[in-house]
Design a protein around this motif. Structure first.
Motif, PDB file in Angstrom:
ATOM      1  N   PRO A 185      -1.850  -1.968 -12.089  1.00 35.26           N
ATOM      2  CA  PRO A 185      -1.773  -2.198 -10.634  1.00 35.26           C
ATOM      3  C   PRO A 185      -2.463  -1.141  -9.781  1.00 35.26           C
ATOM      4  O   PRO A 185      -2.516  -1.283  -8.567  1.00 35.26           O
ATOM      5  CB  PRO A 185      -0.266  -2.218 -10.375  1.00 35.26           C
ATOM      6  N   GLY A 186      -2.974  -0.070 -10.374  1.00 32.97           N
ATOM      7  CA  GLY A 186      -3.686   0.909  -9.556  1.00 32.97           C
ATOM      8  C   GLY A 186      -3.611   2.342 -10.039  1.00 32.97           C
ATOM      9  O   GLY A 186      -4.581   3.087  -9.930  1.00 32.97           O
ATOM     10  N   ASP A 187      -2.465   2.747 -10.560  1.00 33.86           N
ATOM     11  CA  ASP A 187      -2.306   4.115 -11.031  1.00 33.86           C
ATOM     12  C   ASP A 187      -3.091   4.287 -12.334  1.00 33.86           C
ATOM     13  O   ASP A 187      -2.795   3.630 -13.333  1.00 33.86           O
ATOM     14  CB  ASP A 187      -0.823   4.401 -11.280  1.00 33.86           C
ATOM     15  N   PRO A 188      -4.106   5.171 -12.371  1.00 32.34           N
ATOM     16  CA  PRO A 188      -4.914   5.307 -13.585  1.00 32.34           C
ATOM     17  C   PRO A 188      -4.126   5.813 -14.777  1.00 32.34           C
ATOM     18  O   PRO A 188      -4.516   5.583 -15.925  1.00 32.34           O
ATOM     19  CB  PRO A 188      -6.011   6.305 -13.175  1.00 32.34           C
ATOM     20  N   ASP A 189      -3.000   6.499 -14.535  1.00 31.24           N
ATOM     21  CA  ASP A 189      -2.195   6.995 -15.645  1.00 31.24           C
ATOM     22  C   ASP A 189      -1.474   5.877 -16.394  1.00 31.24           C
ATOM     23  O   ASP A 189      -0.911   6.111 -17.466  1.00 31.24           O
ATOM     24  CB  ASP A 189      -1.155   8.014 -15.146  1.00 31.24           C
ATOM     25  N   LEU A 190      -1.498   4.663 -15.837  1.00 32.51           N
ATOM     26  CA  LEU A 190      -0.883   3.522 -16.517  1.00 32.51           C
ATOM     27  C   LEU A 190      -1.858   2.810 -17.441  1.00 32.51           C
ATOM     28  O   LEU A 190      -1.476   1.856 -18.122  1.00 32.51           O
ATOM     29  CB  LEU A 190      -0.323   2.532 -15.494  1.00 32.51           C
ATOM     30  N   LEU A 191      -3.107   3.235 -17.479  1.00 30.72           N
ATOM     31  CA  LEU A 191      -4.046   2.676 -18.444  1.00 30.72           C
ATOM     32  C   LEU A 191      -3.600   3.016 -19.865  1.00 30.72           C
ATOM     33  O   LEU A 191      -3.130   4.120 -20.133  1.00 30.72           O
ATOM     34  CB  LEU A 191      -5.439   3.250 -18.218  1.00 30.72           C
ATOM     35  N   THR A 192      -3.765   2.067 -20.780  1.00 35.04           N
ATOM     36  CA  THR A 192      -3.440   2.355 -22.169  1.00 35.04           C
ATOM     37  C   THR A 192      -4.534   3.215 -22.789  1.00 35.04           C
ATOM     38  O   THR A 192      -5.651   3.323 -22.264  1.00 35.04           O
ATOM     39  CB  THR A 192      -3.301   1.059 -22.984  1.00 35.04           C
ATOM     40  N   VAL A 193      -4.223   3.826 -23.926  1.00 36.89           N
ATOM     41  CA  VAL A 193      -5.224   4.625 -24.636  1.00 36.89           C
ATOM     42  C   VAL A 193      -6.400   3.754 -25.047  1.00 36.89           C
ATOM     43  O   VAL A 193      -7.561   4.156 -24.950  1.00 36.89           O
ATOM     44  CB  VAL A 193      -4.577   5.300 -25.868  1.00 36.89           C
ATOM     45  N   LYS A 194      -6.119   2.525 -25.484  1.00 39.56           N
ATOM     46  CA  LYS A 194      -7.198   1.614 -25.873  1.00 39.56           C
ATOM     47  C   LYS A 194      -8.064   1.254 -24.670  1.00 39.56           C
ATOM     48  O   LYS A 194      -9.286   1.128 -24.789  1.00 39.56           O
ATOM     49  CB  LYS A 194      -6.622   0.342 -26.500  1.00 39.56           C
ATOM     50  N   ALA A 195      -7.446   1.080 -23.512  1.00 41.41           N
ATOM     51  CA  ALA A 195      -8.217   0.771 -22.304  1.00 41.41           C
ATOM     52  C   ALA A 195      -9.140   1.934 -21.949  1.00 41.41           C
ATOM     53  O   ALA A 195     -10.315   1.724 -21.606  1.00 41.41           O
ATOM     54  CB  ALA A 195      -7.278   0.457 -21.147  1.00 41.41           C
ATOM     55  N   LEU A 227     -16.283 -17.242 -23.718  1.00 41.89           N
ATOM     56  CA  LEU A 227     -16.847 -16.364 -24.745  1.00 41.89           C
ATOM     57  C   LEU A 227     -16.781 -17.020 -26.122  1.00 41.89           C
ATOM     58  O   LEU A 227     -17.730 -16.912 -26.919  1.00 41.89           O
ATOM     59  CB  LEU A 227     -16.099 -15.024 -24.753  1.00 41.89           C
ATOM     60  N   ARG A 228     -15.677 -17.700 -26.410  1.00 39.20           N
ATOM     61  CA  ARG A 228     -15.562 -18.429 -27.682  1.00 39.20           C
ATOM     62  C   ARG A 228     -16.672 -19.467 -27.813  1.00 39.20           C
ATOM     63  O   ARG A 228     -17.338 -19.577 -28.847  1.00 39.20           O
ATOM     64  CB  ARG A 228     -14.205 -19.125 -27.760  1.00 39.20           C
ATOM     65  N   GLU A 229     -16.846 -20.255 -26.761  1.00 35.95           N
ATOM     66  CA  GLU A 229     -17.837 -21.326 -26.802  1.00 35.95           C
ATOM     67  C   GLU A 229     -19.245 -20.776 -26.995  1.00 35.95           C
ATOM     68  O   GLU A 229     -20.091 -21.402 -27.651  1.00 35.95           O
ATOM     69  CB  GLU A 229     -17.767 -22.140 -25.511  1.00 35.95           C
ATOM     70  N   ALA A 230     -19.500 -19.573 -26.424  1.00 34.91           N
ATOM     71  CA  ALA A 230     -20.822 -18.963 -26.535  1.00 34.91           C
ATOM     72  C   ALA A 230     -21.005 -18.199 -27.833  1.00 34.91           C
ATOM     73  O   ALA A 230     -22.109 -17.699 -28.108  1.00 34.91           O
ATOM     74  CB  ALA A 230     -21.059 -18.034 -25.343  1.00 34.91           C
ATOM     75  N   GLY A 231     -19.954 -18.081 -28.624  1.00 37.98           N
ATOM     76  CA  GLY A 231     -20.049 -17.343 -29.874  1.00 37.98           C
ATOM     77  C   GLY A 231     -20.135 -15.845 -29.698  1.00 37.98           C
ATOM     78  O   GLY A 231     -20.698 -15.134 -30.537  1.00 37.98           O
ATOM     79  N   VAL A 232     -19.579 -15.333 -28.604  1.00 38.65           N
ATOM     80  CA  VAL A 232     -19.611 -13.905 -28.307  1.00 38.65           C
ATOM     81  C   VAL A 232     -18.333 -13.245 -28.812  1.00 38.65           C
ATOM     82  O   VAL A 232     -17.226 -13.751 -28.576  1.00 38.65           O
ATOM     83  CB  VAL A 232     -19.765 -13.671 -26.784  1.00 38.65           C
ATOM     84  N   ALA A 233     -18.496 -12.118 -29.503  1.00 42.87           N
ATOM     85  CA  ALA A 233     -17.328 -11.376 -29.980  1.00 42.87           C
ATOM     86  C   ALA A 233     -16.612 -10.721 -28.798  1.00 42.87           C
ATOM     87  O   ALA A 233     -17.246 -10.234 -27.859  1.00 42.87           O
ATOM     88  CB  ALA A 233     -17.768 -10.306 -30.973  1.00 42.87           C
ATOM     89  N   TYR A 234     -15.293 -10.697 -28.852  1.00 41.83           N
ATOM     90  CA  TYR A 234     -14.522 -10.151 -27.743  1.00 41.83           C
ATOM     91  C   TYR A 234     -13.175  -9.647 -28.249  1.00 41.83           C
ATOM     92  O   TYR A 234     -12.753  -9.937 -29.376  1.00 41.83           O
ATOM     93  CB  TYR A 234     -14.282 -11.218 -26.670  1.00 41.83           C
ATOM     94  N   SER A 235     -12.512  -8.884 -27.404  1.00 40.54           N
ATOM     95  CA  SER A 235     -11.129  -8.467 -27.653  1.00 40.54           C
ATOM     96  C   SER A 235     -10.425  -8.380 -26.313  1.00 40.54           C
ATOM     97  O   SER A 235     -11.066  -8.354 -25.249  1.00 40.54           O
ATOM     98  CB  SER A 235     -11.063  -7.118 -28.373  1.00 40.54           C
ATOM     99  N   VAL A 236      -9.105  -8.336 -26.347  1.00 45.81           N
ATOM    100  CA  VAL A 236      -8.304  -8.279 -25.128  1.00 45.81           C
ATOM    101  C   VAL A 236      -7.366  -7.081 -25.206  1.00 45.81           C
ATOM    102  O   VAL A 236      -6.658  -6.898 -26.200  1.00 45.81           O
ATOM    103  CB  VAL A 236      -7.480  -9.567 -24.932  1.00 45.81           C
ATOM    104  N   ILE A 237      -7.379  -6.266 -24.160  1.00 40.88           N
ATOM    105  CA  ILE A 237      -6.475  -5.116 -24.071  1.00 40.88           C
ATOM    106  C   ILE A 237      -5.536  -5.353 -22.900  1.00 40.88           C
ATOM    107  O   ILE A 237      -5.977  -5.450 -21.752  1.00 40.88           O
ATOM    108  CB  ILE A 237      -7.261  -3.809 -23.868  1.00 40.88           C
TER     109      ILE A 237
END
Length: 474
Positions: A225-235, A317-327
């Motif tokens: 929601p805005g606070d950068p300290d709430l970003l995950t390590v993966k993000a 992205l699936r339809e285009a055959g592009v690799a992706y991930s979700v964080i």
């Protein structure tokens, strides 16, 4: 940022050290550990430093720092020098020499950071002189996560940089190559202390260009929601690795500041009542970036899969055959609940949650409010400012009590976050008090357990219009 972090080459000249006691001896040890040549003026005449090797220290037993020859001196340090420190500092400034007077920012032209020393990897942490204790705490955190041999890895890469510049003339290819080395098995060998094996493995790479080649990849990242300290390590890792970042308007500048500085940034956001890029165009940009071999980040406020159209982008992205991930990210509704201590569920009182979005009045009109009248259900409404009158009308018409506690939480987790609480009957008036969005509406008895409620509506039974704006509580 008032102080620009720089690294001083101590091999280019001597450092003048003025002072006495444990403070000056601590500075002396620090300088010598960095390979400095030191000219020391002990104001108390005590030059016993307790060092095993004092060859790099030139003591000035008969000298005066106010008349000493400053030719070639690259920096002056005063520690435990008393009032003499101010006078030395004025002379240093007049001569154009960087000077530090310990615990005296006014007379210093540079300050000492807290240092993490890993050989060729040095991390400097500063607070502008405001709080050395905070700087040390940050340094301790960094030291706890940095591999002990990270300096060896930097030195390893340094030995191979020039050969690889000839084999990989394009900077983008070199960067990708070294990132694969650092993150792959060769880097792991160095960090494990098996440098000779790592050298052999690197020499065995026959085609660095092919080794550096990498398919494009898209990562959907929840920015919170805005606070950068709430970003995950993966993000954070994804933001640091990105070649290009496509971000929403709701993503705060503080979050964007955590991204790699040379990453391309493209705004693809849309706000209510303002022109913006359509979803199909955004999908096309993501696909194009991946097909160009780039690592793209789709940075979305909150969580990608909670009213963030992440599902539509994944489908494209699936339809285009592009690799992706979700964080995933912290959704604004969860951020509001946490900041203002509103439990979205409460044992024996609130056992269900419904998340809604209501951009406009017709969105609210399309909701079957009869399903949301249970007093044991908490309703969390995203983007509901404009539709607040219709939300109130729908719930009241369906039978929800006009006395149901309601909270309007704006710009949650940010420095200017605000909260207004009251009852369902007052909802449109509450929205008017928050000075603009984005805002989350929380409707249900759980609001009465939150931090703002006791301060604003202690006498709700008698005074139903008693509301005021609250600042977030530290």
């Amino acid at each position: 940022m008032r102080y620009l972090p720089i690294f001083l080459d101590l091999q280019t000249g001597p450092v003048l050290l003025v002072g006495a006691g444990d403070l000056v001896r601590a500075k002396l040890r620090l300088l010598l550990s960095a390979g400095a040549r030191v000219r020391w003026f002990a104001v108390d005449g005590d030059y016993d430093a307790g060092l095993d090797d004092e060859a790099a220290v030139r003591v000035e037993r008969a000298g005066d720092p106010l008349s000493a020859d400053l030719n070639g001196v690259i920096a002056i340090l005063c520690a435990g020098a008393g009032e003499l420190g101010e006078t030395v500092a004025r002379r240093a400034r007049a001569a154009g020499i960087p000077v530090n007077v310990m615990d005296d920012i006014a007379h210093s032209s540079f300050i000492f950071p807290a240092v993490v020393d890993r050989g060729d990897v040095v991390v400097a942490v500063g607070t502008g002189g405001a709080s050395p204790v905070v700087a040390r705490r940050v340094r301790e955190k960094i030291e706890s996560v940095l591999p002990a041999r990270i300096g060896d890895l930097a030195a390893f890469i340094g030995r191979w940089r020039k050969p690889m510049q000839k084999l990989l003339p394009q900077m983008s290819s070199r960067r990708t190559f070294w990132e694969r080395i650092v993150d792959g098995p060769i880097g792991a060998l160095v960090l494990a202390g098996r440098t000779e094996e790592a050298e052999r493995a690197l020499r065995d790479i026959r085609d660095p260009q092919s080794y550096a080649a990498e398919r494009g990849f898209v990562t959907l990242v929840g920015a919170g929601p805005g606070d950068p300290d709430l970003l995950t390590v993966k993000a954070l890792r994804a933001l640091q690795d990105a070649d290009v970042i496509f971000y929403d308007d709701l993503v705060s500048s503080e979050v964007l500041d955590r991204a790699r500085r040379d990453a391309t940034r493209v705004s693809v956001g849309r706000r209510i009542g303002k022109p913006g890029m359509g979803q199909d165009a955004t999908n096309a940009l993501l696909i194009a970036a991946a097909r160009e071999g780039k690592r793209a980040v789709r940075l979305k406020g909150g969580d990608p899969f909670i009213f963030g159209r992440g599902g539509e982008e994944v489908a494209a992205l699936r339809e285009a055959g592009v690799a992706y991930s979700v964080i995933p990210g912290v959704s604004a509704g969860i951020g509001a609940a946490a900041q203002f201590e509103v439990p979205l569920t409460f044992r024996k009182q609130a056992t269900r949650i419904t998340f809604l979005t209501a951009h406009k009045t017709h969105d609210a009109a399309a909701v079957d409010w009869s399903l949301l009248t249970d007093a044991g259900m908490t309703i969390v409404v995203y983007m509901g400012i404009t539709a607040a009158p219709a939300i109130r009308a729908g719930l009241l018409a369906a039978g929800r009590s006009a006395k149901t506690p309601v909270g309007v939480f704006a710009r949650v987790t940010r420095p200017d976050a605000r909260a207004v609480v009251g009852t369902l009957s007052e909802l449109p008036d509450l929205v008017e008090k928050i000075d603009g969005g984005p805002a989350i509406l929380i409707i249900g008895d759980v609001v009465s357990h939150g931090l703002p409620w006791p301060r604003v509506v202690r006498e709700l039974e008698d005074i139903r219009r008693d509301t005021r704006v609250l600042e977030p509580v530290a």
